[in-house]
Write a protein that holds these residues in place. Sequence first.
Motif, mmCIF file in Angstrom:
data_model
loop_
_atom_site.group_PDB
_atom_site.id
_atom_site.type_symbol
_atom_site.label_atom_id
_atom_site.label_comp_id
_atom_site.label_asym_id
_atom_site.label_seq_id
_atom_site.Cartn_x
_atom_site.Cartn_y
_atom_site.Cartn_z
ATOM 1 N N CYS A 185 0.842 -1.161 -0.020
ATOM 2 C CA CYS A 185 0.072 0.013 0.085
ATOM 3 C C CYS A 185 0.826 1.256 -0.043
ATOM 4 C CB CYS A 185 -1.156 0.079 1.254
ATOM 5 S SG CYS A 185 -1.732 1.466 1.468
ATOM 6 N N THR A 186 0.657 2.056 -0.954
ATOM 7 C CA THR A 186 1.255 3.311 -1.074
ATOM 8 C C THR A 186 0.562 4.505 -0.461
ATOM 9 O OG1 THR A 186 0.386 3.880 -3.113
ATOM 10 C CG2 THR A 186 2.141 2.578 -3.363
ATOM 11 N N CYS A 224 -2.042 6.076 -1.167
ATOM 12 C CA CYS A 224 -2.364 6.934 -2.098
ATOM 13 C C CYS A 224 -3.788 7.463 -1.857
ATOM 14 C CB CYS A 224 -2.422 6.382 -3.600
ATOM 15 S SG CYS A 224 -3.708 5.135 -4.015
ATOM 16 N N GLY A 225 -4.553 6.808 -1.066
ATOM 17 C CA GLY A 225 -6.031 7.424 -0.918
ATOM 18 C C GLY A 225 -6.942 7.093 -1.964
ATOM 19 N N CYS A 274 -8.640 4.447 -2.462
ATOM 20 C CA CYS A 274 -9.516 3.623 -1.747
ATOM 21 C C CYS A 274 -10.597 4.156 -0.910
ATOM 22 C CB CYS A 274 -9.078 2.350 -1.226
ATOM 23 S SG CYS A 274 -7.685 2.790 0.047
ATOM 24 N N PRO A 317 -5.521 1.740 4.413
ATOM 25 C CA PRO A 317 -5.106 0.608 4.867
ATOM 26 C C PRO A 317 -3.652 0.337 5.679
ATOM 27 C CG PRO A 317 -6.202 0.210 2.719
ATOM 28 C CD PRO A 317 -5.957 1.709 3.126
ATOM 29 N N CYS A 363 -8.047 -0.132 -6.363
ATOM 30 C CA CYS A 363 -6.526 0.205 -5.876
ATOM 31 C C CYS A 363 -5.809 -0.022 -7.042
ATOM 32 C CB CYS A 363 -6.359 -0.713 -4.953
ATOM 33 S SG CYS A 363 -4.605 -1.203 -4.286
ATOM 34 N N PRO A 364 -4.753 1.049 -7.303
ATOM 35 C CA PRO A 364 -3.791 0.971 -8.457
ATOM 36 C C PRO A 364 -2.762 -0.048 -8.102
ATOM 37 C CG PRO A 364 -3.409 2.909 -7.297
ATOM 38 C CD PRO A 364 -4.722 2.234 -6.660
ATOM 39 N N GLU A 365 -2.676 -0.579 -6.766
ATOM 40 C CA GLU A 365 -1.718 -1.559 -6.641
ATOM 41 C C GLU A 365 -2.453 -3.040 -6.779
ATOM 42 O OE1 GLU A 365 1.467 -0.773 -6.324
ATOM 43 O OE2 GLU A 365 0.770 1.381 -6.482
#
Length: 383
Positions: free
Chosen positions: A26-27, A29-30, A32, A45, A76-78
């Motif tokens: 998890c980066t 990034c927000g 979600c 998360p 989620c981009p990840e």
Amino acid sequence: MSNNSDRMDKYSTPLRQTIDRIGSTCTDCGACQADCAFLQHYGTPKAIIEKYDFSDPANQQLAFECSLCGLCGAVCPEKLDPGELFLAIRREAVIHENGNFASYRTILAYEKRGSSALFSYYGLPDGCDTVFFPGCTLPGTRPESTWRLFAHLQRSIPALGIVFDCCTKPSHDLGRQDHFDRMFAEMRDYLCSNGVRRVLTACPNCHKIFKQYGNGLAVETVYEILSRGELPAAARGDGELAIHDPCPLRRESAVQDSVRTILRRMGITVTEMKHRRGRTLCCGEGGSVGFMRPELARNWRLIRSREAQGRKLVTYCAGCAGFLNRKTPTVHLADVLFFPEKALNGSMRGAGSPLTYINRLILKRRFKKNLAAATQRAGRNPI
Ligand code: SF4
Ligand code: SF4
């Protein structure tokens, strides 16, 4: 507060692995958080993992405020699925006997009745390899549409069987994995040992469970069957409906396409919601959140209501239809198929409790009387 590695030692292996995977990827990034009030309140998360010690029973409770709707995983981009984290924490709470199940008495009693000798029924005709599994809520709220749905499917699948039972998803989502595994495996093994190879679902929750745990059983929704075959004779309409896709089916594009095909073939004008298909929103019922944080459940429904912008909704989940309809006129596709005029003019509504239970008993009796079932059984939980 203890440091992260001290905490990790206290977690079960599945929770540790989930936290490892999400915490390390998890980066922050927000993305979600944009549409999720639960994550807006608690943080990303990664932030949640860093802040809370999930061996503490008080902290485990926050996981029961997540709807398990999967929207975070869809955006989620990840390619993480934070819902998995909250389900793993729910399971952790159950392992350590910290589940607050008094709050869920109603839903667990509903589940137990579904599998009871009184309410459940398996009717398998000679040569039956396919069963219709309508779930608990559709037969209770819409017994006549359920009956007609079966009769229509039976025209193309003459040896179609019927199974009234509960898939036990409420327990699954509350983290009661051992109970769920035992109950679902018993049902699945019974079906397989009696020659059933394919299950036709009408409930998105049952569908998701059979897909995940069916262990070789083929699973399709009744909507996929209907969309590529003949529609019921009554299925003609000329209204306009906006589609609410149920969140358990967000990854099932074939089902989403089928529903749109059916409505268009009926002559109905289909319009789309801002959040649709893979990015659809929870109606508010997901994860039994309403028993723990009713305001979060209502918040999902409010967002849906705003997105409807005055349009009437159609959905293919009886739970969503009931919950959304309290705020936004919402019809179930099964009613639209068999009673289009009443469904479209708003004069048809799903039954409420306790009538739902009476409806299920009457429907069960109707099947017992009319279906030539070579193999029959009534359920597993004594009530
Ligand atoms: S599963 Fe749904 S409710 Fe839970 S964190 Fe993700 S978006 Fe929010
Ligand atoms: S969208 Fe994915 S990467 Fe971004 S904060 Fe959420 S879980 Fe982390």
